[in-house]
Design an enzyme around this catalytic site. Structure first.
Site, PDB file in Angstrom:
ATOM      1  N   CYS A 103       0.894  -1.160   0.000  1.00 41.14           N
ATOM      2  CA  CYS A 103       0.000   0.000   0.000  1.00 41.14           C
ATOM      3  C   CYS A 103       0.928   1.204   0.000  1.00 41.14           C
ATOM      4  CB  CYS A 103      -0.921   0.041   1.213  1.00 41.14           C
ATOM      5  SG  CYS A 103      -1.907   1.552   1.232  1.00 41.14           S
ATOM      6  N   CYS A 106      -0.535   4.109   2.581  1.00 41.28           N
ATOM      7  CA  CYS A 106      -0.519   3.936   4.038  1.00 41.28           C
ATOM      8  C   CYS A 106      -0.205   2.488   4.369  1.00 41.28           C
ATOM      9  CB  CYS A 106      -1.819   4.422   4.653  1.00 41.28           C
ATOM     10  SG  CYS A 106      -3.299   3.921   3.758  1.00 41.28           S
ATOM     11  N   SER A 107      -1.174   1.725   4.830  1.00 40.92           N
ATOM     12  CA  SER A 107      -0.867   0.349   5.212  1.00 40.92           C
ATOM     13  C   SER A 107      -2.053  -0.578   4.984  1.00 40.92           C
ATOM     14  CB  SER A 107      -0.446   0.305   6.679  1.00 40.92           C
ATOM     15  OG  SER A 107      -1.482   0.835   7.472  1.00 40.92           O
ATOM     16  N   CYS A 108      -2.852  -0.311   3.935  1.00 43.78           N
ATOM     17  CA  CYS A 108      -3.997  -1.172   3.634  1.00 43.78           C
ATOM     18  C   CYS A 108      -3.491  -2.596   3.409  1.00 43.78           C
ATOM     19  CB  CYS A 108      -4.733  -0.674   2.394  1.00 43.78           C
ATOM     20  SG  CYS A 108      -5.361   0.995   2.620  1.00 43.78           S
TER      21      CYS A 108
END
Ligand code: FE
Length: 198
Positions: A103, A106-108
Site C-alpha cells: 500500500c 498507508c498500510s492497507c
C-alpha cells in the site's frame, strides 16, 4: 493511553477522530465499550490462518479457485470469512508472473485474512521501494526470482485489498488441506516469499 508512555503527547487528528466517533457510538447505544474492546482484541489475535485456509482450498479445489480469482470477497464468504465492504482481489502466481502487494499510501492490508500487517509492510521504505525496484526488494527478503519471471506489484486502497495466491510447491501431492495450509505463510500471501516444503 498517551500518558502511559511517560510523556504527554497531544492526540493526532485520527486518534481524536477515533475517540470522538467511538464515544459517540457508545453514547448513542450503537456499540458498547466491551464490544469495541472485543473486536480490537480479536483483530490483534488474528494471524494469517484464514488466508492460509483460503489458499489451501484453492490448491485442492479448482472450481473454488476459479471463484476465488473471479470474486475474492464472495469466495471467502463460502469459507465463513466475511470481508465487509471490502473488495478482495486474489492474484495468482504462475511460472511466468510473480505478484506482490503493497500500500503505497498507508498500510492497507487484508487484515481479515492475514491479521495485523508486519511493521516492515507499513514502513516508508517498503512502500516506496516495492513499486520502484521490486526485484531488489524481493531479493532482500531472500526471494531471488529468475529474470524471466515478471513481477507485478499491486497497490492496495481503502476499499480494495489484494492477496497473493502462491503456487503449490512440488512434493505436496496428496496432502490434506490442513497440511497444505500449514506451509502457507503470511509472507507468501504478501508475495515476498514462496511456500516451501520443509
Ligand atoms: Fe493503505
Amino acid at each position: 493511553m498517551n500518558e502511559d508512555r511517560g510523556t504527554y503527547r497531544p492526540l493526532s487528528y485520527f486518534q481524536l477522530m477515533e475517540v470522538s466517533l467511538r464515544e459517540l457510538l457508545v453514547e448513542k447505544g450503537v456499540l458498547t465499550d466491551a464490544e469495541v474492546d472485543a473486536a480490537v482484541e480479536d483483530m490483534r489475535r488474528r494471524g494469517p490462518e484464514r488466508g492460509a485456509r483460503v489458499v489451501a482450498r484453492a490448491w485442492t479445489d479448482p472450481a473454488f479457485k476459479a471463484r476465488l480469482l473471479a470474486d475474492g470477497t464472495r469466495a471467502c464468504e463460502e469459507l465463513g470469512f466475511d470481508l465487509p465492504a471490502l473488495r478482495l482481489v486474489v492474484v495468482e502466481n504462475t511460472p511466468e508472473v510473480h505478484n506482490a502487494i503493497v500500500c503505497t499510501l498507508c498500510s492497507c492490508y487484508p487484515r481479515m485474512l492475514l491479521g495485523l500487517p508486519p511493521d516492515w509492510y507499513k514502513s516508508r521504505e517498503y512502500r516506496a521501494r516495492m513499486v520502484r525496484e521490486p526485484r531488489a526488494v524481493l531479493a532482500e527478503f531472500g526471494l531471488v526470482l529468475p529474470e524471466t519471471v515478471r513481477i507485478r506489484v499491486h497497490d492496495s486502497t481503502a476499499d480494495m485489498r489484494y492477496m497473493v495466491l502462491p503456487m503449490r510447491p512440488a512434493g505436496t501431492e496428496g496432502w490434506s488441506e490442513e497440511r497444505l495450509a500449514s506451509i502457507v505463510t503470511r509472507d507468501a500471501m504478501i508475495g515476498v516469499a514462496v511456500p516451501k516444503v520443509a
